[in-house]
Design a protein around this motif. Sequence first.
Motif, PDB file in Angstrom:
ATOM      1  N   TYR A   1       0.867  -1.260  -0.053  1.00  0.00           N
ATOM      2  CA  TYR A   1       0.287  -0.420   0.064  1.00  0.00           C
ATOM      3  C   TYR A   1       1.245   0.942   0.105  1.00  0.00           C
ATOM      4  CZ  TYR A   1      -3.861   2.638   1.557  1.00  0.00           C
ATOM      5  OH  TYR A   1      -4.650   4.545   1.403  1.00  0.00           O
ATOM      6  N   LEU A   2       0.660   2.265  -1.057  1.00  0.00           N
ATOM      7  CA  LEU A   2       1.064   3.509  -1.230  1.00  0.00           C
ATOM      8  C   LEU A   2       0.757   4.644  -0.343  1.00  0.00           C
ATOM      9  CD1 LEU A   2       2.931   3.012  -4.288  1.00  0.00           C
ATOM     10  CD2 LEU A   2       4.218   2.285  -2.427  1.00  0.00           C
ATOM     11  N   PRO A   3       1.337   5.089   0.403  1.00  0.00           N
ATOM     12  CA  PRO A   3       0.884   6.641   1.051  1.00  0.00           C
ATOM     13  C   PRO A   3       0.417   7.358  -0.005  1.00  0.00           C
ATOM     14  CG  PRO A   3       2.005   5.316   3.159  1.00  0.00           C
ATOM     15  CD  PRO A   3       2.584   4.397   1.306  1.00  0.00           C
ATOM     16  N   SER A   4      -0.639   7.968   0.432  1.00  0.00           N
ATOM     17  CA  SER A   4      -0.887   9.327  -0.785  1.00  0.00           C
ATOM     18  C   SER A   4      -0.003   9.803  -0.245  1.00  0.00           C
ATOM     19  CB  SER A   4      -2.343  10.321  -0.792  1.00  0.00           C
ATOM     20  OG  SER A   4      -2.005  11.039   1.502  1.00  0.00           O
ATOM     21  N   ALA A   5       0.662  10.687   0.958  1.00  0.00           N
ATOM     22  CA  ALA A   5       2.003  11.159   0.992  1.00  0.00           C
ATOM     23  C   ALA A   5       3.369  10.913  -0.069  1.00  0.00           C
ATOM     24  CB  ALA A   5       2.564  11.509   2.123  1.00  0.00           C
ATOM     25  N   ALA A   6       3.481   9.985  -0.414  1.00  0.00           N
ATOM     26  CA  ALA A   6       4.500   8.896  -0.990  1.00  0.00           C
ATOM     27  C   ALA A   6       4.243   9.100  -2.603  1.00  0.00           C
ATOM     28  CB  ALA A   6       4.757   7.914  -0.321  1.00  0.00           C
ATOM     29  N   TRP A   7       3.303   9.624  -2.882  1.00  0.00           N
ATOM     30  CA  TRP A   7       3.458   9.808  -4.590  1.00  0.00           C
ATOM     31  C   TRP A   7       4.143  10.374  -5.165  1.00  0.00           C
ATOM     32  CZ3 TRP A   7      -3.009   9.595  -4.357  1.00  0.00           C
ATOM     33  CH2 TRP A   7      -3.081   8.739  -3.998  1.00  0.00           C
ATOM     34  N   VAL A   8       3.897  11.551  -5.090  1.00  0.00           N
ATOM     35  CA  VAL A   8       4.543  12.480  -5.254  1.00  0.00           C
ATOM     36  C   VAL A   8       5.930  12.457  -4.704  1.00  0.00           C
ATOM     37  CG1 VAL A   8       5.282  15.169  -5.484  1.00  0.00           C
ATOM     38  CG2 VAL A   8       3.028  14.023  -5.103  1.00  0.00           C
ATOM     39  N   SER A   9       6.498  12.489  -3.850  1.00  0.00           N
ATOM     40  CA  SER A   9       8.233  12.453  -3.435  1.00  0.00           C
ATOM     41  C   SER A   9       8.397  11.018  -4.067  1.00  0.00           C
ATOM     42  CB  SER A   9       7.973  11.442  -1.716  1.00  0.00           C
ATOM     43  OG  SER A   9       7.558  12.986  -1.251  1.00  0.00           O
ATOM     44  N   LEU A  10       8.000   9.546  -4.663  1.00  0.00           N
ATOM     45  CA  LEU A  10       8.611   8.763  -5.329  1.00  0.00           C
ATOM     46  C   LEU A  10       9.386   9.182  -6.556  1.00  0.00           C
ATOM     47  CD1 LEU A  10       6.175   5.343  -3.786  1.00  0.00           C
ATOM     48  CD2 LEU A  10       8.980   6.201  -3.066  1.00  0.00           C
ATOM     49  N   TYR A  11       8.156   9.982  -7.359  1.00  0.00           N
ATOM     50  CA  TYR A  11       8.421  10.100  -8.387  1.00  0.00           C
ATOM     51  C   TYR A  11       9.955  11.197  -8.796  1.00  0.00           C
ATOM     52  CZ  TYR A  11       5.504   7.028 -11.112  1.00  0.00           C
ATOM     53  OH  TYR A  11       4.877   5.990 -11.719  1.00  0.00           O
ATOM     54  N   ARG A  12       9.711  11.919  -7.900  1.00  0.00           N
ATOM     55  CA  ARG A  12      10.757  13.353  -7.642  1.00  0.00           C
ATOM     56  C   ARG A  12      12.245  12.384  -7.300  1.00  0.00           C
ATOM     57  NH1 ARG A  12       7.575  17.564  -3.524  1.00  0.00           N
ATOM     58  NH2 ARG A  12       6.346  18.414  -6.078  1.00  0.00           N
TER      59      ARG A  12
END
Length: 571
Positions: A354-365
């Motif tokens: 499960y990927l927390p919503s706070a991680a979506w942008v951080s992961l792609y950056r």
Amino acid sequence: MSSVSASTPCCEPHVLPEALSILLVGEGNLSFAYALVRRLSRSGAFRRATQGAAAGARGSVAEVVATTFDSEAELATKYPESATFRAYFSAKQRVPARYFGSVNATSLSSSLASAHVDITKQPFHLVVFNNPHIGFEDLYRQRSLLSHFFSSAAELQKDGPALCQPQEVVVALCDEQAQRWDLLGCAARNGYLCVAAQPLLPADYPGYTNRRHQSDAAFPFRRMAQYWFVQPSPELQTTLWELRREIATWERVRRQHAEKQQPCSFSCASWLQVADALLTAPPSSTTASVVKAEPPPSESRSDNDDFSLNYDSRYATLPMPLLHPTLVADVLPALLFSRSAAVLPPAQDFFTPYLPSAAWVSLYRAQRGAEERRSTVATATNQGAAVPPHLDAAQLGRPLNTKEAKKLERYLTGYGAAMKAKAIQQKAQASVAHNTGSWLCTACTVPRTFETELDLQQHQSSKHSGAVQLAPTLYARVHEQIEAPAVPASPDALETALETMSLQDRDNCGYCSVCGLRYKTPAAYEEHLLYLSPLPGDVETCLTCDLCVPPKQFTDRRGLEQHRSSKHLSA
């Protein structure tokens, strides 16, 4: 489960649900469920189910509900190895795992209710469908299967209890399937937007074996990827618009690479169209509050670590850039738990599906930063030679160890250097051939493109060889049943999909609002509903078509059903 107040820990944007419930559909022989439970049991992101949420207890509790289209009796007969997996579920108490048979992925609410699962009280934070397939090759049938699955997942979310975190739907597809089957369009018609994509590496799930539903045979693939989807709720708008800005940056970088004729294995153009259609007006910059995390510093990481996944001509074009599993493992702990070094042991595995919503942008950056640094180092050191798969960190899904790094160095300075010129020449020829369309199969009803000339030759040999003209395929039959369909791989396919999201029936009983397809007759409409379920598995060792003269024999039911549909059923 009722909604949890905003003061409880699980409602913080950077942590997992207190009790993470995972639903696996279309599981086949249960090998993925087995591998997933093993990883969850060893992950530092989860604690034992028997351990209470006492003060200071770190991690969430995970529960897995595995389902198959086959009944329990059919499962035991078709997949004898499933008995071992079910015994493992019973023995392991850290991650509770339950199994239910006869669950249809396109009617989850009713199927689970029939299995005596109270969906009004059972939350599902994550719904996973790996390698959905109807049992035979047809673009429109695959599109219908995906569309009805997303519709079923949305219905399950509506019927289930309220959740603090967004429900995430994960679909795994291979190679070019996501583009050919219009994955983003199927999700968009049912209100879903893709928020992340990551390779599904066999090494990360020991024990997982991919199998066909009908024949229990493994299917070949070059790259398998999982795609995460959510429905854009008002609470997610700020995060999703920040993600849109990040993906737009990826698309600009891709276009810059394309102008320089550099290989790239993704395109974000379709994703941006879906985002613009599903998201409301962008929030003002003063209200944006997204948790941001730069790639975490680590002594074990260096600029020479190869996390490149998205600039490679060996793979088909993807609808979303891929995240490297190692970088995901680096970024998530800082978002899941306290940043205190005492709480985060460096060697701990913080795997979570499960990927927390706070991680979506951080992961792609983090992924973009890693690829930019690697690109700079590669340019400076002029190490552009083709790397063998067993020494390619991108394919291994992890950094090279010391021994592998030394082997790679010897390869690049010895035999690899001698082959470098040839590899570059072949890549240039492949790029020119692909751009000019010379590796295009015009004999297919919908012309297909291939990455190499050898791929095209093998396709033509298996599909179009022989003096006798092949009979019309089931795809040709379905094509004639639909009014003015959009080819899933065509540039206007997504625009058509988005337009049909609000298209009404217009007194035509042959229109399916879920698929976005209009069938010419009620019989054709009913047929497409019939094929949403997998074809029956093989019972006999040899199957015969008695309508043929002389009778024709088949080794599997899939081939027999395709033959009957194309030969003996009127359009």
